[in-house]
Enzyme design. Structure first.
Site, PDB file in Angstrom:
ATOM      1  N   CYS A 130      -9.128  -3.498   3.318  1.00  0.00           N
ATOM      2  CA  CYS A 130      -9.546  -4.409   2.242  1.00  0.00           C
ATOM      3  C   CYS A 130      -8.624  -4.265   1.039  1.00  0.00           C
ATOM      4  O   CYS A 130      -8.748  -3.301   0.280  1.00  0.00           O
ATOM      5  CB  CYS A 130     -10.990  -4.103   1.856  1.00  0.00           C
ATOM      6  SG  CYS A 130     -11.585  -5.089   0.464  1.00  0.00           S
ATOM      7  N   CYS A 133     -10.228  -3.925  -2.346  1.00  0.00           N
ATOM      8  CA  CYS A 133     -10.933  -2.665  -2.570  1.00  0.00           C
ATOM      9  C   CYS A 133      -9.942  -1.527  -2.772  1.00  0.00           C
ATOM     10  O   CYS A 133     -10.064  -0.740  -3.695  1.00  0.00           O
ATOM     11  CB  CYS A 133     -11.803  -2.333  -1.356  1.00  0.00           C
ATOM     12  SG  CYS A 133     -12.705  -3.756  -0.705  1.00  0.00           S
ATOM     13  N   ASP A 134      -8.966  -1.425  -1.876  1.00  0.00           N
ATOM     14  CA  ASP A 134      -8.144  -0.220  -1.802  1.00  0.00           C
ATOM     15  C   ASP A 134      -6.737  -0.383  -2.357  1.00  0.00           C
ATOM     16  O   ASP A 134      -6.021   0.610  -2.507  1.00  0.00           O
ATOM     17  CB  ASP A 134      -8.076   0.260  -0.344  1.00  0.00           C
ATOM     18  CG  ASP A 134      -9.462   0.634   0.184  1.00  0.00           C
ATOM     19  OD1 ASP A 134     -10.345   0.911  -0.648  1.00  0.00           O
ATOM     20  OD2 ASP A 134      -9.662   0.635   1.404  1.00  0.00           O
TER      21      ASP A 134
END
Ligand code: FAD
Length: 307
Positions: A130, A133-134
């Site tokens: 993701c 997200c990351d």
């Protein structure tokens, strides 16, 4: 029977159950694993109003919040079919059937995996799925994106603004992404693209990712790249296989078609979160969708005849 039965115990399902129970209606929740994908997440930095949390911690709070409302929670159970009879009947793998006047489907999705050595070993240690997200965890580093479709190229453009360099590896001899996205990558000088590349292994030092190996499918040669991270972008698979025999309308990717109230093609059946056609798949978005679907179902219930 339940008034509302939620299938799935991730962010979407938990939100739906809380919104339904707060209406005072008889609410049940069936899930294979409470917490869903959140259980596989380490750091979460985009759950608004919570600057930092971790997956298992958020999942535990979700469960506790649902439990405060007297929701009938059934875990370790897998739904295997849905049938619209007089009520909505959900068949479970155990052989039991649960009946409800309305249902919210919130079975989420899973990332398609490469299935190469090192991928599972280094998951959350450099192997990521993701970019929203990351991505920030790889600031100033060299990362690879595997997959040259729209999600891979969007990920590369997104990451290029954060990391030092992005290498895209595409299995085929051309990119499958939209032309406008491909042109954008050509304008960015920290993205390079390798076509005909079959990733064969994620490499690491035992603790974290330090590279990957791939085969050049044209020459047959094996090559290596030094990297800090590998973003796998070869598709998100909705957990909707159990609806194959039902009449729930899905798109060609298997995502459940919903309207702005979360309603599916079947009266009384609503859906929310990553299992649906919602374009963006995130915790905060799934929670909002779960609340919407429960309110949609509640509207349906107060308009349908009482027994
Ligand atoms: P899910 O979380 O997938 O939950 C699905 C639920 O349904 C689970 O309880 C599952 O057991 C159950 N289920 C599935 N099939 C059945 C069945 N047949 N019968 C019964 N139960 C079933 N998002 C962010 O916003 N921020 C992040 O930092 C972030 N990081 C992520 C990191 C990783 C590694 C991953 C994988 C995802 C990340 N995401 C992040 C995305 C986020 O986790 C999802 O968007 C969100 O969890 C979707 O919620 P959901 O409730 O729709 O589905």
């Amino acid at each position: 029977p339940y008034d509302l039965l939620v299938i799935g115990g991730g962010p979407a399902g938990a939100a739906a159950a809380i919104y339904a129970a707060r209406k005072g209606i008889r609410t049940g929740l069936v899930a294979e694993r409470f917490g869903g994908q959140v259980m596989d997440t380490v750091g979460i930095e985009n759950f608004i109003s919570v600057p930092y949390t971790e997956g298992p911690k958020l999942a535990a709070s979700l469960e506790q919040h649902v439990k405060e409302y007297g929701v009938d929670i059934i875990t370790d159970q897998r739904a295997t079919n849905l049938q619209r009879n007089e009520l909505v009947d959900i068949e479970l793998k155990s052989g039991a059937t649960l009946s409800s006047r309305s249902v919210v489907l919130a079975t989420g999705a899973r990332w398609r995996e490469l299935g190469v050595p090192g991928e599972a070993e280094y998951r959350t240690k450099g192997v990521a799925y993701c970019p929203h997200c990351d991505g920030p965890f790889f600031k100033g580093k060299h990362v690879a994106v595997i997959g040259g479709g729209n999600s891979g190229i969007e990920a590369a453009i997104d990451l290029a603004g954060i990391v030092e360099h992005v290498t895209v590896l595409e299995f085929a001899d051309s990119l499958r992404a939209d032309e406008v996205l491909v042109r954008k990558t050509q304008q960015m000088d920290n993205i390079d693209i390798i076509l005909n590349a079959q990733t064969t292994e994620v490499l690491g030092d035992g603790n974290k990712v330090n590279g990957l190996a791939y085969t050049d499918r044209k020459s047959g040669e094996s090559r290596k790249l030094d990297l800090a991270g590998v973003f796998v972008q070869i598709g998100l698979v909705p957990n909707t296989e159990f609806l194959k025999e039902s009449d729930v309308v899905m798109n060609r990717m298997g995502e459940i078609q919903i309207d702005e109230r979360g309603a599916t093609s079947i009266p009384g059946v609503y859906a929310a979160g990553d299992a649906t056609t919602a374009p963006y798949k995130q915790i905060v978005i799934s929670m909002g969708a779960g609340a919407t679907a429960a309110l949609g179902a509640f509207d349906y219930l107060i308009r349908s005849s009482v027994e």
